[in-house]
Design a protein around this motif. Structure first.
Motif, PDB file in Angstrom:
ATOM      1  N   UNK A 101       0.834  -1.209   0.000  1.00  0.00           N
ATOM      2  CA  UNK A 101       0.000   0.000   0.000  1.00  0.00           C
ATOM      3  C   UNK A 101       0.869   1.260   0.000  1.00  0.00           C
ATOM      4  N   UNK A 102       1.931   1.239   0.765  1.00  0.00           N
ATOM      5  CA  UNK A 102       2.816   2.406   0.818  1.00  0.00           C
ATOM      6  C   UNK A 102       3.474   2.658  -0.545  1.00  0.00           C
ATOM      7  N   UNK A 103       3.941   1.596  -1.170  1.00  0.00           N
ATOM      8  CA  UNK A 103       4.577   1.721  -2.480  1.00  0.00           C
ATOM      9  C   UNK A 103       3.594   2.270  -3.518  1.00  0.00           C
ATOM     10  N   UNK A 104       2.322   1.873  -3.416  1.00  0.00           N
ATOM     11  CA  UNK A 104       1.309   2.282  -4.393  1.00  0.00           C
ATOM     12  C   UNK A 104       0.487   3.488  -3.936  1.00  0.00           C
ATOM     13  N   UNK A 105       0.912   4.149  -2.870  1.00  0.00           N
ATOM     14  CA  UNK A 105       0.222   5.349  -2.345  1.00  0.00           C
ATOM     15  C   UNK A 105      -1.248   5.080  -2.049  1.00  0.00           C
ATOM     16  N   UNK A 106      -1.508   3.947  -1.403  1.00  0.00           N
ATOM     17  CA  UNK A 106      -2.874   3.574  -1.030  1.00  0.00           C
ATOM     18  C   UNK A 106      -2.967   3.596   0.496  1.00  0.00           C
ATOM     19  N   UNK A 107      -3.957   4.304   0.992  1.00  0.00           N
ATOM     20  CA  UNK A 107      -4.207   4.342   2.434  1.00  0.00           C
ATOM     21  C   UNK A 107      -5.258   3.281   2.761  1.00  0.00           C
ATOM     22  N   UNK A 108      -4.948   2.397   3.705  1.00  0.00           N
ATOM     23  CA  UNK A 108      -5.847   1.281   4.019  1.00  0.00           C
ATOM     24  C   UNK A 108      -6.353   1.407   5.453  1.00  0.00           C
ATOM     25  N   UNK A 109      -7.655   1.223   5.611  1.00  0.00           N
ATOM     26  CA  UNK A 109      -8.263   1.116   6.935  1.00  0.00           C
ATOM     27  C   UNK A 109      -9.200  -0.083   6.897  1.00  0.00           C
ATOM     28  N   UNK A 110      -9.683  -0.486   8.053  1.00  0.00           N
ATOM     29  CA  UNK A 110     -10.558  -1.657   8.111  1.00  0.00           C
ATOM     30  C   UNK A 110     -11.750  -1.366   9.002  1.00  0.00           C
ATOM     31  N   UNK A 111     -12.856  -2.000   8.664  1.00  0.00           N
ATOM     32  CA  UNK A 111     -14.080  -1.832   9.436  1.00  0.00           C
ATOM     33  C   UNK A 111     -14.811  -3.168   9.496  1.00  0.00           C
ATOM     34  N   UNK A 112     -15.288  -3.502  10.670  1.00  0.00           N
ATOM     35  CA  UNK A 112     -16.059  -4.732  10.856  1.00  0.00           C
ATOM     36  C   UNK A 112     -17.467  -4.526  10.327  1.00  0.00           C
ATOM     37  N   UNK A 113     -17.980  -5.527   9.635  1.00  0.00           N
ATOM     38  CA  UNK A 113     -19.372  -5.494   9.183  1.00  0.00           C
ATOM     39  C   UNK A 113     -20.002  -6.826   9.582  1.00  0.00           C
ATOM     40  N   UNK A 114     -21.091  -6.745  10.293  1.00  0.00           N
ATOM     41  CA  UNK A 114     -21.784  -7.936  10.772  1.00  0.00           C
ATOM     42  C   UNK A 114     -22.205  -8.796   9.587  1.00  0.00           C
ATOM     43  N   UNK A 115     -21.991 -10.095   9.688  1.00  0.00           N
ATOM     44  CA  UNK A 115     -22.257 -11.016   8.586  1.00  0.00           C
ATOM     45  C   UNK A 115     -23.636 -10.867   7.971  1.00  0.00           C
ATOM     46  N   UNK A 116     -24.665 -10.710   8.792  1.00  0.00           N
ATOM     47  CA  UNK A 116     -26.018 -10.614   8.225  1.00  0.00           C
ATOM     48  C   UNK A 116     -26.242  -9.316   7.461  1.00  0.00           C
ATOM     49  N   UNK A 117     -25.375  -8.316   7.691  1.00  0.00           N
ATOM     50  CA  UNK A 117     -25.485  -7.056   6.945  1.00  0.00           C
ATOM     51  C   UNK A 117     -24.560  -7.051   5.734  1.00  0.00           C
ATOM     52  N   UNK A 118     -23.753  -8.059   5.567  1.00  0.00           N
ATOM     53  CA  UNK A 118     -22.770  -8.113   4.495  1.00  0.00           C
ATOM     54  C   UNK A 118     -23.363  -8.739   3.226  1.00  0.00           C
ATOM     55  N   UNK A 119     -24.574  -8.342   2.881  1.00  0.00           N
ATOM     56  CA  UNK A 119     -25.259  -8.921   1.727  1.00  0.00           C
ATOM     57  C   UNK A 119     -24.591  -8.548   0.409  1.00  0.00           C
ATOM     58  N   UNK A 120     -23.854  -7.445   0.388  1.00  0.00           N
ATOM     59  CA  UNK A 120     -23.231  -7.023  -0.866  1.00  0.00           C
ATOM     60  C   UNK A 120     -22.206  -8.032  -1.360  1.00  0.00           C
ATOM     61  N   UNK A 121     -21.409  -8.570  -0.448  1.00  0.00           N
ATOM     62  CA  UNK A 121     -20.377  -9.510  -0.886  1.00  0.00           C
ATOM     63  C   UNK A 121     -20.982 -10.752  -1.528  1.00  0.00           C
ATOM     64  N   UNK A 122     -22.159 -11.120  -1.094  1.00  0.00           N
ATOM     65  CA  UNK A 122     -22.817 -12.289  -1.675  1.00  0.00           C
ATOM     66  C   UNK A 122     -23.461 -11.994  -3.022  1.00  0.00           C
ATOM     67  N   UNK A 123     -23.706 -10.730  -3.291  1.00  0.00           N
ATOM     68  CA  UNK A 123     -24.450 -10.375  -4.494  1.00  0.00           C
ATOM     69  C   UNK A 123     -23.626  -9.712  -5.587  1.00  0.00           C
ATOM     70  N   UNK A 124     -22.394  -9.342  -5.300  1.00  0.00           N
ATOM     71  CA  UNK A 124     -21.598  -8.620  -6.294  1.00  0.00           C
ATOM     72  C   UNK A 124     -21.343  -9.432  -7.552  1.00  0.00           C
ATOM     73  N   UNK A 125     -21.312 -10.739  -7.431  1.00  0.00           N
ATOM     74  CA  UNK A 125     -21.046 -11.567  -8.606  1.00  0.00           C
ATOM     75  C   UNK A 125     -22.284 -11.754  -9.475  1.00  0.00           C
ATOM     76  N   UNK A 126     -23.417 -11.325  -8.990  1.00  0.00           N
ATOM     77  CA  UNK A 126     -24.668 -11.484  -9.749  1.00  0.00           C
ATOM     78  C   UNK A 126     -25.000 -10.186 -10.476  1.00  0.00           C
ATOM     79  N   UNK A 127     -24.319  -9.939 -11.572  1.00  0.00           N
ATOM     80  CA  UNK A 127     -24.530  -8.700 -12.306  1.00  0.00           C
ATOM     81  C   UNK A 127     -25.908  -8.687 -12.953  1.00  0.00           C
ATOM     82  N   UNK A 128     -26.434  -7.507 -13.127  1.00  0.00           N
ATOM     83  CA  UNK A 128     -27.741  -7.269 -13.758  1.00  0.00           C
ATOM     84  C   UNK A 128     -28.902  -7.914 -12.999  1.00  0.00           C
ATOM     85  N   UNK A 129     -28.721  -8.134 -11.720  1.00  0.00           N
ATOM     86  CA  UNK A 129     -29.807  -8.643 -10.885  1.00  0.00           C
ATOM     87  C   UNK A 129     -29.994  -7.682  -9.720  1.00  0.00           C
TER      88      UNK A 129
END
Length: 138
Positions: free
Chosen positions: A55-83
């Motif tokens: 990240x330092x070499x590529x000038x990317x600033x990284x932070x992290x945030x916890x997301x409760x599994x039941x609210x993490x619906x996006x990760x399950x749906x990102x592969x389903x384009x046009x739906x």
């Protein structure tokens, strides 16, 4: 952690000079990124250091945030384009008109996607048509 690193590497052309928020339901990954390593797993600690160096070499600033599994619906749906995602809602046209008549004109929809927007919108996922991403960070 390896998936985080591979994703960063894959999209490095888009990320250079930007901030990235890693959202995960895995508390270990979130903790290691926030603390820039850890003592529980030497392998994870080394991988975290590799990510931070990259990240330092590529000038990317990284932070992290916890997301409760039941609210993490996006990760399950990102592969389903046009739906429409399970988390997407929209107002019926007649109901929306009644709301607009009562409230006046609206200028932005903070929780829409390219599949259900009526106004300029903020999307929960990367979308070139959106004004912003992640309404909660705005």
């Amino acid at each position: 952690m390896k998936a985080v690193f591979l994703a960063l590497q894959e999209f490095h052309h888009f990320l250079a000079g930007h901030s990235v928020v890693v959202m995960s339901e895995n508390t270990i990954i979130v903790a290691y990124i926030k603390k820039q390593g850890g003592t529980f797993s030497q392998h994870l600690s080394h991988l975290t250091v590799d990510i931070l160096r990259w990240a330092e070499v590529h000038s990317v600033s990284i932070s992290a945030r916890f997301i409760l599994g039941k609210w993490n619906v996006l990760s399950d749906n990102l592969s389903r384009t046009s739906q429409i995602m399970g988390s997407e809602w929209y107002l019926d046209y007649l109901v929306a008109n009644k709301v607009l008549n009562l409230c006046g004109s609206l200028t932005v929809d903070l929780f829409a996607t390219a599949l259900n927007f009526w106004l300029p919108f903020c999307s929960p996922i990367p979308d070139p048509k959106a004004l912003w991403q992640d309404a909660f960070q705005q």
